[in-house]
Write an enzyme that holds these catalytic residues in place. Structure first.
Site, PDB file in Angstrom:
ATOM      1  N   ASP A  82       0.951  -1.119  -0.011  1.00  9.37           N
ATOM      2  CA  ASP A  82       0.098  -0.140  -0.033  1.00  9.37           C
ATOM      3  C   ASP A  82       0.906   1.329  -0.007  1.00  9.37           C
ATOM      4  O   ASP A  82       1.879   1.433   0.786  1.00  9.37           O
ATOM      5  CB  ASP A  82      -0.809  -0.148   1.383  1.00  9.37           C
ATOM      6  CG  ASP A  82      -1.900   0.929   1.318  1.00  9.37           C
ATOM      7  OD1 ASP A  82      -2.291   1.257   0.169  1.00  9.37           O
ATOM      8  OD2 ASP A  82      -2.330   1.297   2.538  1.00  9.37           O
ATOM      9  N   HIS A  83       0.573   2.202  -0.829  1.00 13.16           N
ATOM     10  CA  HIS A  83       1.403   3.393  -1.080  1.00 13.16           C
ATOM     11  C   HIS A  83       3.100   3.299  -0.882  1.00 13.16           C
ATOM     12  O   HIS A  83       3.688   3.849  -0.554  1.00 13.16           O
ATOM     13  CB  HIS A  83       1.154   4.297   0.309  1.00 13.16           C
ATOM     14  CG  HIS A  83      -0.374   4.771   0.063  1.00 13.16           C
ATOM     15  ND1 HIS A  83      -0.690   5.928  -0.680  1.00 13.16           N
ATOM     16  CD2 HIS A  83      -1.515   4.295   0.767  1.00 13.16           C
ATOM     17  CE1 HIS A  83      -2.156   6.114  -0.364  1.00 13.16           C
ATOM     18  NE2 HIS A  83      -2.535   5.065   0.403  1.00 13.16           N
ATOM     19  N   ASP A 104       2.730   4.983  -5.517  1.00 11.73           N
ATOM     20  CA  ASP A 104       2.022   6.143  -5.440  1.00 11.73           C
ATOM     21  C   ASP A 104       2.890   7.476  -5.778  1.00 11.73           C
ATOM     22  O   ASP A 104       3.635   7.934  -4.895  1.00 11.73           O
ATOM     23  CB  ASP A 104       1.401   6.133  -3.834  1.00 11.73           C
ATOM     24  CG  ASP A 104       0.812   7.819  -3.707  1.00 11.73           C
ATOM     25  OD1 ASP A 104       0.714   8.395  -4.477  1.00 11.73           O
ATOM     26  OD2 ASP A 104       0.292   7.778  -2.539  1.00 11.73           O
ATOM     27  N   HIS A 180      -8.088   9.953   3.561  1.00 16.12           N
ATOM     28  CA  HIS A 180      -7.446   9.061   4.633  1.00 16.12           C
ATOM     29  C   HIS A 180      -7.640   9.467   6.067  1.00 16.12           C
ATOM     30  O   HIS A 180      -7.910  10.588   6.433  1.00 16.12           O
ATOM     31  CB  HIS A 180      -5.935   9.029   4.627  1.00 16.12           C
ATOM     32  CG  HIS A 180      -5.564   8.100   3.332  1.00 16.12           C
ATOM     33  ND1 HIS A 180      -4.758   8.606   2.234  1.00 16.12           N
ATOM     34  CD2 HIS A 180      -5.778   6.951   2.884  1.00 16.12           C
ATOM     35  CE1 HIS A 180      -4.662   7.728   1.239  1.00 16.12           C
ATOM     36  NE2 HIS A 180      -5.000   6.707   1.670  1.00 16.12           N
ATOM     37  N   HIS A 213      -9.159   4.749  -2.050  1.00 24.01           N
ATOM     38  CA  HIS A 213      -8.378   4.835  -0.888  1.00 24.01           C
ATOM     39  C   HIS A 213      -9.282   5.562  -0.001  1.00 24.01           C
ATOM     40  O   HIS A 213     -10.323   6.320  -0.579  1.00 24.01           O
ATOM     41  CB  HIS A 213      -7.155   5.662  -1.180  1.00 24.01           C
ATOM     42  CG  HIS A 213      -5.944   4.754  -1.797  1.00 24.01           C
ATOM     43  ND1 HIS A 213      -4.894   4.228  -1.096  1.00 24.01           N
ATOM     44  CD2 HIS A 213      -5.876   4.191  -3.029  1.00 24.01           C
ATOM     45  CE1 HIS A 213      -4.320   3.408  -1.976  1.00 24.01           C
ATOM     46  NE2 HIS A 213      -4.740   3.336  -3.073  1.00 24.01           N
ATOM     47  N   ALA A 215     -11.457   4.850   2.074  1.00 20.60           N
ATOM     48  CA  ALA A 215     -12.894   4.417   2.177  1.00 20.60           C
ATOM     49  C   ALA A 215     -13.448   3.828   3.213  1.00 20.60           C
ATOM     50  O   ALA A 215     -14.523   3.231   3.253  1.00 20.60           O
ATOM     51  CB  ALA A 215     -12.992   3.538   0.867  1.00 20.60           C
ATOM     52  N   ASP A 258      -8.841   0.720   6.447  1.00 19.16           N
ATOM     53  CA  ASP A 258      -7.782   0.662   7.471  1.00 19.16           C
ATOM     54  C   ASP A 258      -8.477   1.418   8.651  1.00 19.16           C
ATOM     55  O   ASP A 258      -8.421   0.697   9.810  1.00 19.16           O
ATOM     56  CB  ASP A 258      -6.423   1.320   7.005  1.00 19.16           C
ATOM     57  CG  ASP A 258      -5.332   1.160   7.920  1.00 19.16           C
ATOM     58  OD1 ASP A 258      -5.676   0.158   8.907  1.00 19.16           O
ATOM     59  OD2 ASP A 258      -4.334   1.730   8.025  1.00 19.16           O
TER      60      ASP A 258
HETATM   61  P1  13P Z   1      -8.926   4.788   5.487  1.00 21.57           P
HETATM   62  O1  13P Z   1      -8.181   5.503   6.313  1.00 21.57           O
HETATM   63  O2  13P Z   1     -10.196   5.454   5.141  1.00 21.57           O
HETATM   64  O3  13P Z   1      -9.232   3.326   6.028  1.00 21.57           O
HETATM   65  O4  13P Z   1      -8.324   4.409   4.062  1.00 21.57           O
HETATM   66  C1  13P Z   1      -7.146   3.300   4.093  1.00 21.57           C
HETATM   67  C2  13P Z   1      -6.524   3.489   3.008  1.00 21.57           C
HETATM   68  O5  13P Z   1      -6.623   4.210   1.812  1.00 21.57           O
HETATM   69  C3  13P Z   1      -5.289   2.587   2.812  1.00 21.57           C
HETATM   70  O6  13P Z   1      -4.511   2.844   1.644  1.00 21.57           O
HETATM   71  O1  G3H Z   2      -3.468   4.835   3.491  1.00 25.20           O
HETATM   72  C1  G3H Z   2      -2.843   4.376   4.343  1.00 25.20           C
HETATM   73  C2  G3H Z   2      -3.052   3.424   5.466  1.00 25.20           C
HETATM   74  O2  G3H Z   2      -4.015   3.710   6.262  1.00 25.20           O
HETATM   75  C3  G3H Z   2      -1.924   2.945   6.236  1.00 25.20           C
HETATM   76  O3  G3H Z   2      -1.656   3.915   7.202  1.00 25.20           O
HETATM   77  O4  G3H Z   2       0.824   4.433   6.770  1.00 25.20           O
HETATM   78  O5  G3H Z   2      -0.108   4.424   9.084  1.00 25.20           O
HETATM   79  O6  G3H Z   2       0.308   2.323   8.007  1.00 25.20           O
HETATM   80  P1  G3H Z   2      -0.032   3.548   7.899  1.00 25.20           P
HETATM   81 ZN    ZN Z   3      -4.565   4.906   0.948  1.00 26.31          ZN
END
Ligand code: 13P
Ligand code: G3H
Ligand code: ZN
Length: 311
Positions: A82-83, A104, A180, A213, A215, A258
């Site tokens: 992720d990212h 990203d 987010h 994202h 969501a 998340d």
């Molecule tokens: P949320 O913070 O809305 O759960 O989004 C998570 C996310 O986009 C992880 O990449």
């Molecule tokens: O969008 C990203 C996720 O919520 C991950 O968050 O970088 O704090 O692990 P984090």
């Molecule tokens: Zn994200």
């Protein structure tokens, strides 16, 4: 059933008018809660790992826990970065067994985003790994990404075809008003997503999987549980679930969640300690947290994503 990339999952999701849940994982209890829910609902699944999660738990621990979950559940699971923000990070995850990565480059110029994304796609595809790119910028805060509301911007539909063609990405994350974290809208503000932008993108990229994202719906029951048990999260507001369901019936094939998991885990632990101030065995307070993550994920799979029974 082994680890899978996102290709087939997204094709079926697009055709079936549903989305795959992409849930962030950081530890064993979260992985177990999510995968037990997916098994109960016979749902395809993406488990995603941020660079923060990787730093916290170490790549090898998360990978082995996910492999254990696959053995335990027999489900098709895609393991996704992720990212990812650099080629080196994406390469390291691909070399370490991930089946999908996000690069990203949304904070770069259009040309630099294309250059970086294409570099990752070339390496990933040579290893059977799928790639998610991003155009547009979401507001919000995670460990590694912090975008203020002023710096956030909607995806420009006029750029999507060129981006997808020149990079070769397998899916595209777009910005249509999600963000987010747990504070997505201000109190009194009407939650809105730009479905007109999504529709425009869908027309320009027929059959192409789109990703949302930010969501989480920031489920009120868990915000309440936190606030009633010593926490202080006033005005935490998420995306209404009917809007996410609508997006899932359109070109959106992957929905990232998340914050909802974090709220469920934190609320459950706070409640447990409020009720049992003398307990100190982590197995006791992590058990209800894991059970609540399972029921939350089952709810998302059935009522938001619509992917139950599709594994
Ligand atoms: P949320 O913070 O809305 O759960 O989004 C998570 C996310 O986009 C992880 O990449
Ligand atoms: O969008 C990203 C996720 O919520 C991950 O968050 O970088 O704090 O692990 P984090
Ligand atoms: Zn994200």
């Amino acid at each position: 059933m082994a680890l899978v990339n996102s290709k087939e999952m997204f094709k079926k999701a697009y055709e079936g008018g549903y989305a795959i849940g992409a849930f962030n994982v950081n530890n064993m209890e979260i992985i177990q809660g999510i995968t037990e829910a997916a098994m109960a609902e016979n749902a395809p699944l993406i488990l995603q790992v941020s660079s923060g999660a990787r730093n916290y738990a170490k790549h090898v621990y998360l990978m082995k826990l996910i492999e254990a979950a696959i053995e335990d559940t027999g489900l098709p699971i895609c393991v996704h970065l992720d990212h990812g923000d650099t080629f080196e990070l994406c390469k390291s995850c691909i070399d370490g067994g991930f089946t999908s990565v996000m690069i990203d480059g949304s904070h770069h110029s259009f040309e630099d985003n294309i250059k970086l994304t294409k570099q990752v796609v070339e390496y990933a595809h040579a290893h059977g790994v799928t790639v998610e790119g991003e155009l547009g910028r979401l507001a919000g805060i995670e460990d590694a990404v912090n975008v203020s509301a002023e710096d956030a911007s909607y995806t420009d539909p006029g750029q999507v075809q060129e981006f997808v063609e020149r990079t070769g990405v397998d899916s595209l994350a777009i910005a249509i008003g999600t963000s987010h974290g747990a504070y997505k809208f201000k109190p009194g503000q009407k939650p809105q997503l730009r479905f007109d932008i999504l529709e425009d993108i869908q027309k320009r990229l027929p059959g192409f999987p789109i990703v949302l994202h930010g969501a989480s719906s920031v489920m009120p029951e868990y915000v309440k549980m936190i606030n009633e048990n010593g926490g202080k999260m006033p005005d935490a507001i998420g995306i209404p679930e009917e809007m996410l369901r609508k997006a899932a019936s359109m070109a959106v094939c992957k929905i990232n969640i998340d914050s909802d998991l974090r709220l469920a885990m934190t609320g459950s632990i706070r409640k447990y300690f409020a009720e049992h101030p003398d307990h100190f065995d982590p197995r006791q307070y992590l058990k209800p947290a894991r059970a609540n993550i399972k029921s939350l994920v089952q709810h998302k799979l059935v009522n938001v994503l619509g992917c139950n029974g599709k594994a």
